[in-house]
Design an enzyme around this catalytic site. Sequence first.
Site, PDB file in Angstrom:
ATOM      1  N   TYR A  45       0.890  -1.356   0.209  1.00 43.60           N
ATOM      2  CA  TYR A  45      -0.088   0.085   0.079  1.00 43.60           C
ATOM      3  C   TYR A  45       0.752   1.222  -0.040  1.00 43.60           C
ATOM      4  CZ  TYR A  45      -4.815  -1.684   0.778  1.00 43.60           C
ATOM      5  OH  TYR A  45      -6.043  -2.341   0.558  1.00 43.60           O
TER       6      TYR A  45
ATOM      7  N   LYS B  29       2.981 -15.390   1.820  1.00 46.14           N
ATOM      8  CA  LYS B  29       3.145 -16.021   0.540  1.00 46.14           C
ATOM      9  C   LYS B  29       4.526 -16.473   0.400  1.00 46.14           C
ATOM     10  CE  LYS B  29       1.486 -17.705  -3.372  1.00 46.14           C
ATOM     11  NZ  LYS B  29       0.575 -18.887  -3.511  1.00 46.14           N
TER      12      LYS B  29
ATOM     13  N   ASP C 222      -3.367 -18.248  -0.312  1.00 42.57           N
ATOM     14  CA  ASP C 222      -4.243 -18.854  -1.017  1.00 42.57           C
ATOM     15  C   ASP C 222      -5.074 -19.688  -0.140  1.00 42.57           C
ATOM     16  OD1 ASP C 222      -1.914 -20.059  -1.102  1.00 42.57           O
ATOM     17  OD2 ASP C 222      -2.135 -20.820  -2.989  1.00 42.57           O
TER      18      ASP C 222
ATOM     19  N   ASP D 256      -6.354  -6.791   3.939  1.00 42.24           N
ATOM     20  CA  ASP D 256      -7.606  -6.155   3.237  1.00 42.24           C
ATOM     21  C   ASP D 256      -8.520  -7.276   2.860  1.00 42.24           C
ATOM     22  OD1 ASP D 256      -9.122  -3.939   2.026  1.00 42.24           O
ATOM     23  OD2 ASP D 256      -8.070  -4.344   0.168  1.00 42.24           O
TER      24      ASP D 256
ATOM     25  N   ASP E 209     -12.495  -8.751   4.526  1.00 45.73           N
ATOM     26  CA  ASP E 209     -13.907  -8.731   3.674  1.00 45.73           C
ATOM     27  C   ASP E 209     -14.281 -10.093   3.560  1.00 45.73           C
ATOM     28  OD1 ASP E 209     -13.529  -5.948   3.004  1.00 45.73           O
ATOM     29  OD2 ASP E 209     -14.339  -6.208   0.985  1.00 45.73           O
TER      30      ASP E 209
HETATM   31  C1  IPM Z   1     -10.588  -1.289   3.945  1.00 49.14           C
HETATM   32  C2  IPM Z   1     -10.714  -0.239   2.704  1.00 49.14           C
HETATM   33  C3  IPM Z   1      -9.408   0.673   2.363  1.00 49.14           C
HETATM   34  C4  IPM Z   1      -8.292  -0.370   2.084  1.00 49.14           C
HETATM   35  C5  IPM Z   1      -9.832   1.447   1.235  1.00 49.14           C
HETATM   36  C6  IPM Z   1     -10.935   2.213   1.161  1.00 49.14           C
HETATM   37  C7  IPM Z   1      -8.434   2.373   0.852  1.00 49.14           C
HETATM   38  O1  IPM Z   1     -10.816  -1.423   1.610  1.00 49.14           O
HETATM   39  O2  IPM Z   1     -10.231  -0.160   5.170  1.00 49.14           O
HETATM   40  O3  IPM Z   1     -10.246  -2.177   4.029  1.00 49.14           O
HETATM   41  O4  IPM Z   1      -7.821  -0.750   1.178  1.00 49.14           O
HETATM   42  O5  IPM Z   1      -7.757  -0.433   3.260  1.00 49.14           O
HETATM   43 MG    MG Z   2     -10.965  -3.377   2.475  1.00 51.76          MG
END
Ligand code: IPM
Ligand code: MG
Length: 357
Positions: free
Chosen positions: A140, A190, A222, A246, A250
């Site tokens: 990042y 990884k 993975d 990240d 999710d």
């Molecule tokens: C998160 C979001 C952010 C990230 C974005 C909005 C920059 O997806 O906080 O997970 O990638 O960190």
């Molecule tokens: Mg995110």
Amino acid sequence: MKKILIMAGDGIGPEIVAEAVKVLDVAKARFGLEIETDDALVGGAAYDVHGDPLPEVSLEKARAADAILFGSIGGPKWDQIERDKRPERGLLRLRSSLGLFANLRPAILFPQLADASSLKPEVVSGLDILIVRELTGGIYFGQPRGIREENGERVGFNTDVYSESEIRRIGKVAFELAMARGKRLCSVDKANVLEVTELWKEVITEMAKDYPEVDVSHLYVDNAAMQLVRTPKQFDVLVTGNLFGDILSDQAAMLTGSIGMLPSASLDVNRKGMYEPCHGSAPDIAGQGIANPLATILSLAMLLRYSLDRGDVADAIEKAVEQVLEDGLRTADIYTDGCRKVGTTEMGDAVAAALRG
Ligand code: IPM
Ligand code: MG
């Protein structure tokens, strides 16, 4: 007097943050909390006014606050502007300027939502995992980065980089959290392909000697992604770098029924923190009053627990959320047959009422 800075941001941000503030007001009254709040613009909303997604005035307020409650940023309106001015860059600069390297993303399944998960109830019931994501390093932030012309075509490039000290710093947070929980830590890398994560694995392995009580395992990313949907309850604490964290957070969110349920804390070395829902600004439903405010309300609970040392108030807020779910109230994202579908405001009101008692 403690200072909380409210940064609502874009999209559904202002709607969901308003509900968390409602809950905070009730908490202040019930527990006699000495907290003052202030607001600051961030993301596209800040760009529209100041031409910058993180103007100096907002950053100054963020530095001065004891904790920050953050909504969400971004939206199609700002997708085409100069890259450095996009809303996401404002959030990344905020994380990095405040040194918020430790991102805690708990994925807990409220028993009432077992049917809302896309996985079978028996696979997810009782789920309680914590993803510890490194937040101010890795790909990042690594340099060089960009899109350049080369041999008559465009080439995009980023750099994934972690120093030993960065890995140790996040590793320490993860080991200590594991010690306070189920004493199991899975480090995700990884290492079979990427040197940067080969070092990650080596450093975590070295650190394990200092935490003999913690059962440490290592998974390639993975495989970790697969295990998370196969048998998620095998995990207690997961620790990983910025990009893998990240993605996996999710995925873990969906195990709990909806990403609308997942809070997060981003902490610096002194536990000063920023608290935000893991979901984004959801431009498709912004302004409709149907977004789920619970991730933001649960983020407020984390704020009280980690930055203001009020675990008792955090517990009460979490109990209020559970009560409302028990009563059958559901926003659209967690709705299942037989429940009562409510909008953002009604959900916030219900949590506030449950907390008031
Ligand atoms: C998160 C979001 C952010 C990230 C974005 C909005 C920059 O997806 O906080 O997970 O990638 O960190
Ligand atoms: Mg995110």
